[in-house]
Scaffold this motif. Structure first.
Motif: not given
Ligand code: ADP
Length: 491
Positions: A272, A394, A432, A450, A453, A438
């Motif tokens: 990832h 994304r 989050i 994953s 992040g 997710r």
């Molecule tokens: P991922 O690899 O799924 O992005 P992260 O830890 O980065 O994992 O994010 C966790 C979750 O937070 C994401 O799956 C998403 O649901 C939400 N998220 C993160 N950033 C955003 C964003 N900019 N807009 C909407 N939802 C977000």
């Protein structure tokens, strides 16, 4: 013999036995003193009685016949009485003893005057003329004539006759009775003590068995011990402490398992975090392969330099990922250095230029002052921004806007990544930053995520003593913000 019960039993027998002997000795001594005291009280009138019957000394001359006569009367009252007639200096003038039995010729007058005057309380011991080394209780009275004090009548109580009698009959009887009573008490105490020790050590034994059972099972089984509601005694406290300790050990084992699981998942999810630089390298190399002939030499050099930069970045990332996988067990100290935030933001924005343009997303930069410096681990802060921008691109639909901004505050500089994407539901916001969480279940969330992040972002900012905040509104957008120290530029 090594068990606590055996040791306690030996100690108990020794202690109680010693106490029994001590009590026996004290009892014998007390019995004797008590007898003497009683005897002195009871026989106090004897001397008085004898002196009142006849004038035993007249002008210094002792009437020994009368003395013997009266002595035989007195011995009817107390057969152990030994009667002596003394002059005023304490010299023995006569007595009722066999002539060769009396060894002393003089009696100490001090105890006699003390007893007669009432200065001393019984038992008062005085000279025993038949055994000058030992002192005996006595009865005494002054012998007076018209001329004044002529001498004393001195009656040794419990004298030689008593001694012989006591040694032969009474003393041995009471001594035996006392010894039997004492031995019974000792045996009874030992028996009760052993039962009590057995009961108490049984609880310790049970606790010990429980400890061994849990240790052998590596704390994977539930303890069967229960806590008494009222706190209990020391053994209960020991049990409670063991329960606390075992639950703490189990918690730690769980934590270790969790850390291990996270580490494994981190390793398996490395792809990832490696995908972005790998894709960039691939893109530049393929472009070079396909278009190398139509490209200018300077463009080729630029492409190669960018590709090399990503390779370097890839190496740093791999190192960082391994470092992050260890973050839970060991402390990693960020390599702090001074760097320009606008430049870093520019780099990150360029990194995502292709990706954002593919989705027709406007990647904007808002910088109030182009020379804002901060201090931190530039590699780790870049990771933070990359993860936030990658998420923003994304999740934001085509044609959206992603903004990278920095704003100076008095002591700090606030860095924010915001988008006008779908936003995050209120219930998901607190979660989050959890690993592998997710919020969206849709295709776009699963295909390239994953769930690591933001956990990485949070961990890195923790290491910088910074906290990330998120404000989000469904269908309006999301804004992530964190602060870094502001370094004032020298004018
Ligand atoms: P991922 O690899 O799924 O992005 P992260 O830890 O980065 O994992 O994010 C966790 C979750 O937070 C994401 O799956 C998403 O649901 C939400 N998220 C993160 N950033 C955003 C964003 N900019 N807009 C909407 N939802 C977000």
């Amino acid at each position: 013999m090594n068990s606590l019960l055996a040791k306690l039993s030996v100690a108990l027998v020794a202690l109680v036995g010693l106490m029994g002997v001590a009590f026996y000795v004290v009892d014998r001594v007390n019995t004797r003193v008590y007898y003497e005291e009683l005897s002195q009280h009871l026989n106090a009138p004897i001397a008085m009685y004898v002196t009142e019957q006849r004038q035993l000394i007249e002008n210094g001359v002792a009437d020994l016949d009368s003395l013997r006569d009266l002595a035989s009367h007195a011995m009817v009252i107390n057969p152990t009485a030994e009667i002596y007639l003394l002059d005023a200096e304490g010299d023995i003038l006569g007595h009722n003893q066999p002539p060769d039995a009396v060894l002393g010729t003089r009696v100490d007058l001090a105890p006699i005057t003390m007893l007669i005057s009432g200065e001393a309380q019984p038992p008062v011991r005085g000279t025993d003329p038949r055994n000058v080394d030992s002192a005996k209780v006595f009865s005494a009275a002054e012998v007076r004539s018209e001329a004044g004090l002529e001498g004393y009548l001195y009656v040794v109580l419990g004298g030689q006759t008593y001694e012989t009698l006591a040694n032969n009959i009474g003393d041995t009887y009471t001594a035996k009775a006392s010894a039997v009573a004492m031995a019974s008490i000792v045996l009874l105490t030992v028996a009760i003590g052993l039962i009590v020790f057995r009961v108490l050590t049984r609880r310790l034994k049970r606790l010990n068995c429980e400890m061994q059972r849990l240790t052998e099972a590596r704390f994977a089984v539930e303890p069967t011990l229960t806590r008494p509601a009222d706190g209990g005694d020391e053994i209960d406290e020991l049990g409670a402490a063991f329960l606390d300790m075992s639950s703490q050990i189990r918690r730690q084992i769980e934590q270790l398992k969790e850390t291990d699981k996270i580490r494994r998942e981190l390793v398996s999810n490395i792809s990832h975090d490696l995908r972005t630089p790998l894709a960039a390298i691939q893109g530049y190399i393929e472009t070079l392969i396909i278009k190398s002939e139509s490209m200018s030499a300077s463009d080729r050099g630029r492409f190669l330099r960018i590709a090399r930069k990503h390779v370097v970045r890839l190496g740093v990332l791999v190192g960082d990922l391994f470092e992050l996988s260890k973050l839970d067990s060991t402390s990693v100290t960020p390599k702090l250095e001074r760097f320009s935030l606008p430049e870093l933001i520019q780099d990150v924005s360029q990194e995502f230029a292709i990706e954002s343009s593919k989705k027709d997303i406007d990647l904007e930069i808002e910088v109030s002052d182009a020379s804002v410096f901060t201090v931190g681990d530039i590699g780790l802060i870049q990771r933070v921004l990359e993860n936030l921008v990658r998420n923003a691109i994304r999740f934001t639909p085509e044609g959206g806007v992603v903004t990278l901004s920095i704003a100076e505050k008095p002591q700090t500089v606030a860095v924010a990544v915001s988008d006008n994407g779908p936003g995050i539901a209120e219930k998901d916001v607190p979660r989050i930053f959890d690993r592998f969480y997710r919020a969206l279940d849709g295709e776009e969330a699963r295909s390239d995520s994953s769930g690591l992040g933001l956990a990485i972002v949070k961990r890195i900012l923790d290491l910088h003593d910074s906290r990330i905040t998120v404000s989000s509104q469904l269908n309006v957008g999301t804004r992530f913000e964190f602060e870094l120290p502001l370094i004032q530029q020298a004018a």
